[in-house]
Design an enzyme around this catalytic site. Structure first.
Site, PDB file in Angstrom:
ATOM      1  N   GLU A 184       8.335   0.810  16.854  1.00 48.57           N
ATOM      2  CA  GLU A 184       9.434   1.376  16.085  1.00 48.57           C
ATOM      3  C   GLU A 184       9.256   2.880  16.012  1.00 48.57           C
ATOM      4  O   GLU A 184       8.185   3.416  16.284  1.00 48.57           O
ATOM      5  CB  GLU A 184       9.500   0.747  14.690  1.00 48.57           C
ATOM      6  CG  GLU A 184       9.805  -0.748  14.730  1.00 48.57           C
ATOM      7  CD  GLU A 184      10.037  -1.355  13.352  1.00 48.57           C
ATOM      8  OE1 GLU A 184      10.481  -0.631  12.454  1.00 48.57           O
ATOM      9  OE2 GLU A 184       9.764  -2.560  13.200  1.00 48.57           O
TER      10      GLU A 184
ATOM     11  N   CYS B 219      -3.197   1.249   6.658  1.00 50.89           N
ATOM     12  CA  CYS B 219      -3.448   0.473   7.875  1.00 50.89           C
ATOM     13  C   CYS B 219      -4.055   1.330   8.975  1.00 50.89           C
ATOM     14  O   CYS B 219      -4.719   0.812   9.877  1.00 50.89           O
ATOM     15  CB  CYS B 219      -2.150  -0.167   8.367  1.00 50.89           C
ATOM     16  SG  CYS B 219      -0.798   0.996   8.619  1.00 50.89           S
TER      17      CYS B 219
ATOM     18  N   ASN C 267       0.808  -1.226   0.000  1.00 49.87           N
ATOM     19  CA  ASN C 267       0.000   0.000   0.000  1.00 49.87           C
ATOM     20  C   ASN C 267       0.843   1.278   0.000  1.00 49.87           C
ATOM     21  O   ASN C 267       0.493   2.268  -0.628  1.00 49.87           O
ATOM     22  CB  ASN C 267      -0.983  -0.006   1.173  1.00 49.87           C
ATOM     23  CG  ASN C 267      -0.298  -0.131   2.519  1.00 49.87           C
ATOM     24  OD1 ASN C 267       0.725  -0.806   2.654  1.00 49.87           O
ATOM     25  ND2 ASN C 267      -0.849   0.501   3.533  1.00 49.87           N
TER      26      ASN C 267
ATOM     27  N   GLU D 245       3.840  -4.841  12.340  1.00 50.41           N
ATOM     28  CA  GLU D 245       2.698  -3.934  12.278  1.00 50.41           C
ATOM     29  C   GLU D 245       1.654  -4.639  11.426  1.00 50.41           C
ATOM     30  O   GLU D 245       1.862  -4.851  10.233  1.00 50.41           O
ATOM     31  CB  GLU D 245       3.070  -2.591  11.653  1.00 50.41           C
ATOM     32  CG  GLU D 245       1.895  -1.629  11.616  1.00 50.41           C
ATOM     33  CD  GLU D 245       1.958  -0.654  10.461  1.00 50.41           C
ATOM     34  OE1 GLU D 245       0.887  -0.390   9.875  1.00 50.41           O
ATOM     35  OE2 GLU D 245       3.057  -0.179  10.130  1.00 50.41           O
TER      36      GLU D 245
END
Length: 498
Positions: A479, A300, A167, A266
């Protein structure tokens, strides 16, 4: 296997995607290939070689060798200077990266030119100096009344497998590669099979910037029983970082358990937006339109669940409907285009299945719900209408499952307690968005929401030094800035008695 200088011409399309290993573009004479499709047109833009187990091993061994050589022995400042040159190299070839990213994703130039490519360069600059903040020391009293000094050393983890999504290909790949390299690791990148171009192009920039051969490697292919599985199962990979859907994360985690290797994930999200009646409703509608429809909803952090306080519910729904219907689909190179296609026909079919499920489960479709009419040049693309619903039950499929398209369900709520409960009623916990002008409520609600990132009166506002990651089924680890050190380094303690 043969080596080539480059499959890229300046700004030109390439016809064959090949691996980048040990500082060279590598072609396998008998590799399987697949078509890389432009999602905006449906046209084949390249054929991509699938890296087999032998080629994956070659990439891992190149990374392992490089990790024991010059790269590990460099000072943090020397690595930082090279990383700044990588950032400058991305900017110098901005047009090449932009063209490659847009061919792979179909996203509008208005988005890719302001987000994807600039962030790709920014990631290297931000992480260039991260190791300056890495170490700590303490002094203690020993049992005999003396003193001892403890200090920490952060050593590179080793060879990192970087498994990337489609994406935001360059942005999310460099978000992981930059801190990995800053900490002295070497990487083998497996881009999504849908979007290999910018990862390959970055190989040239790395080489020109002085990154030693073998530090940065790219292998292309699919996931299960293919390149991705060969890479994450490889015994000489020391850690795996992955962005993508939760089911794939679970499979990678099982692979990483062999050898007890660390992971940073993630994963998926079903993010909630809470809109309180005391908010600036015009700003809330404007930003929510971005949070639902940006990148055709393929983000996301997208808010697929919207909860609006009842006094402003009708006004908010009408305003968001108008924003959806103002979006312009069309030629991605047209600066007025504001909504691109989905990544593939397969993904469009998946999103359309949710549109149908919403209808079957009794949703009121506020706008959209189908496929737009496109002109002949774009008719083969993976276009879809931006869509809004109301009226679904809280356990409906479109309310509980991640869709990853330009759509959202809107539901009214009455009070703060109900809003928080609705937002937290999800197995995911990646992000949330709250709109209110009540400062006390803002702090109170944000502290109760079970998500890794909680925006108040904003969305997608990212300080790259801040911790980023998901809760529950949305990920493992954090992160960003110094927080990336926890995964990309191995912390060692030295204790010296004085």
């Amino acid at each position: 296997m043969t080596s080539k200088l480059s499959p890229f011409g300046a700004g030109a399309a390439y016809s064959r995607g090949i691996a980048f290993i040990d500082g060279q573009y590598v072609e396998a004479t008998d590799a399987a290939v697949y078509d890389n499709i432009n999602p905006a047109t449906g046209e084949v833009i390249a054929q991509i070689e699938v890296a087999d187990e032998v080629m994956v091993d070659r990439a891992v061994q190149a990374a392992r060798k490089a990790g024991r050589g010059q790269w590990r022995l460099m000072s943090d400042d020397q690595r930082a200077e090279i990383m700044r040159r990588v950032a400058a190299g991305i900017e110098a070839r901005f047009d090449d990266f932009l063209a490659a990213e847009m061919r792979d994703t179909g996203k509008p130039v208005s988005l890719a030119s302001h987000l994807d490519i600039p962030r790709g360069a920014a990631n290297f600059r931000v992480f260039a100096d991260v190791m300056k903040h890495a170490n700590e020391s303490t002094t203690m009293t020993t049992p005999d009344g003396g003193k001892a000094i403890n200090y920490s050393i952060r050593a590179p983890l080793g060879v990192i497998a970087v498994v990337c999504p489609w994406n935001l290909p360059l942005l999310l790949m460099t978000w992981k590669v930059a801190p990995a390299l800053a900490c002295g690791n070497t990487v083998v990148v497996k881009p999504s099979e849908e979007t290999p171009s910018t990862a390959l192009l970055l190989g040239e920039v790395m080489r020109d910037a002085g990154v030693p051969d073998g530090v940065y490697n790219v292998v292309n292919g699919f996931g299960g029983a293919s390149t991705g599985e060969f890479l994450t199962n490889h015994p000489d990979v020391d850690g795996v970082t992955f962005t993508g859907e939760t089911g794939t994360g679970e499979a990678i985690m099982r692979a990483a358990a062999r050898g007890v290797r660390p992971v940073s994930f993630e994963l998926g999200g079903k993010n909630a937006g809470l809109i309180f009646a005391d908010c600036n409703i015009e700003a809330a509608i404007e930003t929510t339109a971005r949070s639902v429809f940006a990148n055709a909803g393929q983000v996301c952090l997208q808010t697929e669940r919207l909860y609006v306080q009842r006094p402003i519910f009708d006004q908010f729904v009408a305003g968001l409907k108008a924003k959806a219907e103002d979006l312009k689909v069309g030629d991605p190179w047209d600066k007025s285009t504001t909504l691109g296609p989905l990544i593939s026909q397969e993904h469009r079919n998946k999103v359309l299945s949710y549109y149908e499920a919403a209808r079957q489960q009794g949703a009121e479709t506020i706008t959209g719900g189908g496929i737009p009419d496109m002109d002949e040049a774009l008719a083969g693309g993976s276009w879809i209408q931006p869509t809004l619903w109301t009226g679904l039950a809280d356990d409906a499929k479109c309310v509980t499952e991640e869709i990853f398209g330009p759509c959202a369900h809107i539901r009214p709520f009455d009070d703060e307690e109900e809003a928080v409960a609705l937002a937290n009623n999800s197995p995911y916990g990646l992000a949330s968005m709250t709109w209110t002008n009540d400062v006390s409520r803002a702090h109170r609600v944000a502290s109760q929401l079970e998500a890794g990132t909680n925006w108040v009166n904003a969305w997608f506002l990212r300080d790259l030094r801040a911790p980023f990651g998901g809760s529950k089924r949305s990920g493992i680890g954090r992160e960003g800035g110094v927080h990336s050190l926890e995964f990309y380094t191995e912390l060692r303690n030295v204790c010296i008695k004085l």
